[in-house]
Design an enzyme around this catalytic site. Structure first.
Site, PDB file in Angstrom:
ATOM      1  N   MET A 106     -13.835   6.983   4.482  1.00  6.52           N
ATOM      2  CA  MET A 106     -13.892   5.527   4.471  1.00  6.52           C
ATOM      3  C   MET A 106     -14.404   5.062   3.106  1.00  6.52           C
ATOM      4  SD  MET A 106     -12.690   4.545   7.325  1.00  6.52           S
ATOM      5  CE  MET A 106     -12.999   2.802   7.017  1.00  6.52           C
TER       6      MET A 106
ATOM      7  N   ASP B 135      -6.047   1.548  13.848  1.00  6.31           N
ATOM      8  CA  ASP B 135      -7.509   1.529  13.943  1.00  6.31           C
ATOM      9  C   ASP B 135      -7.946   1.006  15.300  1.00  6.31           C
ATOM     10  OD1 ASP B 135      -8.371   2.331  11.223  1.00  6.31           O
ATOM     11  OD2 ASP B 135      -7.303   0.531  10.609  1.00  6.31           O
TER      12      ASP B 135
ATOM     13  N   SER C 112      -1.651   0.334   7.549  1.00  4.10           N
ATOM     14  CA  SER C 112      -2.545   0.066   8.671  1.00  4.10           C
ATOM     15  C   SER C 112      -2.088  -1.169   9.430  1.00  4.10           C
ATOM     16  CB  SER C 112      -3.981  -0.145   8.182  1.00  4.10           C
ATOM     17  OG  SER C 112      -4.810  -0.552   9.246  1.00  4.10           O
TER      18      SER C 112
ATOM     19  N   HIS D 292      -0.790   3.921  10.614  1.00  6.57           N
ATOM     20  CA  HIS D 292      -2.224   4.060  10.857  1.00  6.57           C
ATOM     21  C   HIS D 292      -2.681   2.992  11.843  1.00  6.57           C
ATOM     22  CE1 HIS D 292      -6.269   5.443   9.719  1.00  6.57           C
ATOM     23  NE2 HIS D 292      -6.626   4.174   9.768  1.00  6.57           N
TER      24      HIS D 292
ATOM     25  N   PHE E 182     -13.645  -3.947   9.510  1.00  5.73           N
ATOM     26  CA  PHE E 182     -12.864  -5.119   9.114  1.00  5.73           C
ATOM     27  C   PHE E 182     -11.906  -4.748   7.985  1.00  5.73           C
ATOM     28  CE2 PHE E 182     -16.888  -6.710  10.735  1.00  5.73           C
ATOM     29  CZ  PHE E 182     -16.473  -7.686  11.643  1.00  5.73           C
TER      30      PHE E 182
ATOM     31  N   MET F 126     -11.028  -0.020  17.525  1.00  2.38           N
ATOM     32  CA  MET F 126     -12.428  -0.418  17.365  1.00  2.38           C
ATOM     33  C   MET F 126     -12.962  -0.953  18.696  1.00  2.38           C
ATOM     34  SD  MET F 126     -12.090  -2.533  13.801  1.00  2.38           S
ATOM     35  CE  MET F 126     -11.173  -1.892  12.407  1.00  2.38           C
TER      36      MET F 126
ATOM     37  N   ASP G 156      -9.249   5.505   3.220  1.00  4.94           N
ATOM     38  CA  ASP G 156      -9.031   4.308   4.032  1.00  4.94           C
ATOM     39  C   ASP G 156      -9.975   3.203   3.592  1.00  4.94           C
ATOM     40  OD1 ASP G 156      -8.595   2.419   5.975  1.00  4.94           O
ATOM     41  OD2 ASP G 156      -9.088   3.710   7.674  1.00  4.94           O
ATOM     42  N   GLY G 157      -9.394   2.150   2.997  1.00  4.64           N
ATOM     43  CA  GLY G 157     -10.190   0.975   2.665  1.00  4.64           C
ATOM     44  C   GLY G 157     -10.040   0.501   1.243  1.00  4.64           C
TER      45      GLY G 157
ATOM     46  N   GLY H  20      -3.608  -1.501   4.077  1.00  6.89           N
ATOM     47  CA  GLY H  20      -3.472  -2.574   5.053  1.00  6.89           C
ATOM     48  C   GLY H  20      -3.035  -3.871   4.409  1.00  6.89           C
TER      49      GLY H  20
ATOM     50  N   HIS I 179      -7.038   6.295  14.454  1.00  3.68           N
ATOM     51  CA  HIS I 179      -8.400   6.395  13.929  1.00  3.68           C
ATOM     52  C   HIS I 179      -9.339   5.747  14.941  1.00  3.68           C
ATOM     53  CE1 HIS I 179     -11.279   5.006  10.441  1.00  3.68           C
ATOM     54  NE2 HIS I 179     -11.872   5.829  11.294  1.00  3.68           N
TER      55      HIS I 179
ATOM     56  N   MET J 190     -12.595   4.425  16.025  1.00  3.60           N
ATOM     57  CA  MET J 190     -13.908   3.918  15.614  1.00  3.60           C
ATOM     58  C   MET J 190     -14.632   3.457  16.871  1.00  3.60           C
ATOM     59  SD  MET J 190     -13.119   1.950  12.039  1.00  3.60           S
ATOM     60  CE  MET J 190     -11.352   1.748  12.011  1.00  3.60           C
TER      61      MET J 190
ATOM     62  N   GLY K 140      -9.493  -5.855   4.598  1.00  2.00           N
ATOM     63  CA  GLY K 140      -9.604  -6.754   3.458  1.00  2.00           C
ATOM     64  C   GLY K 140     -10.822  -6.565   2.579  1.00  2.00           C
TER      65      GLY K 140
END
Length: 223
Positions: free
Chosen positions: A138, A36, A9, A34, A144, A38, A176-177, A198, A67, A69, A146
């Site tokens: 997810m 993201d 990511s 990937h 966010f 947002m 993802d996450g 990520g 992705h 969002m 981390g």
């Protein structure tokens, strides 16, 4: 089970070195990149948009896994495809007319995906599984990087894998996450086929080596 894919990511990369980071991923064992997007509305953060996708596409030959969002993603599908998105995933929670939006994505020639938040049951996707190429589960609350992996996600992966296999569909389960060496084996055992990473990649001393380690893990053979 076929070899899994790793999709680093870029949200976690050093944006002052975006070109270098992208070239590193080109030369590493990353399968997809990937990205993201947002909007500060659907999620409480703002990341990047069309110009970054276009810039990365100029360097990368690997699929760009975008992705979205964002609210009302249907307004921007063609623009993201034109910018270079190879896969476009929208959130179940953000789409009033999900079936229509999925087909809008496929009409552009991109692969179509649906993402769901940790609280959303996978069963809500069963009526559109035949219309999509991938599901992003997810395993953190979106917005966010981390965050820690939510282990209740494993049961969702299993339920979705059973449904996909029972219909003999070719739908990727992308997680993802909070993915890293500490949990990748159990995620694969549950039935995931694509792993977004990520911080695990970009905060490692050697990101390319970390990608190689994540690729080398297989069920029953933890590296």
């Amino acid at each position: 089970m076929p070899a899994h894919l790793i999709a680093p990511s870029l949200l976690s990369c050093d944006f002052l070195r975006l070109g270098e980071e992208t070239r590193m991923l080109e030369n590493a064992q990353a399968d997809w990149l990937h990205l993201d997007v947002m909007d500060g509305n659907f999620v409480p953060n703002i990341s990047f948009g069309l110009p970054i996708i276009s810039a990365v596409k100029k360097i990368s030959t690997k699929p760009l896994d975008v992705h979205l969002m964002i609210v009302q993603p249907e307004k921007y599908i063609q623009a993201f495809r034109d910018a270079g998105a190879d896969h476009i995933s929208v959130h179940y929670e953000a789409c009033t007319h999900l079936h229509r939006t999925v087909h809008q994505i496929r009409e552009t020639g991109a692969k179509a995906g649906i993402a769901i938040n940790p609280h959303t049951p996978v069963e809500l996707l069963f009526d559109v599984l035949e219309d999509i190429d991938l599901v992003i589960l997810m395993s953190v609350n979106p917005g966010f990087g981390g965050q820690k992996f939510i282990y209740r996600s494993l049961d969702k992966i299993r339920r979705l894998r059973r449904e996909i296999d029972s219909r003999n569909l070719s739908v990727d389960i992308e997680v993802d996450g909070g993915v890293g060496l500490q949990n990748i084996e159990v995620i694969l055992q549950a039935g995931a086929s694509v792993l977004v990473a990520g911080n695990a990649v970009f905060q490692a001393p050697d990101p390319a080596d970390m990608i190689a380690k994540l690729k080398a893990v297989s069920v029953g053979n933890f590296v």
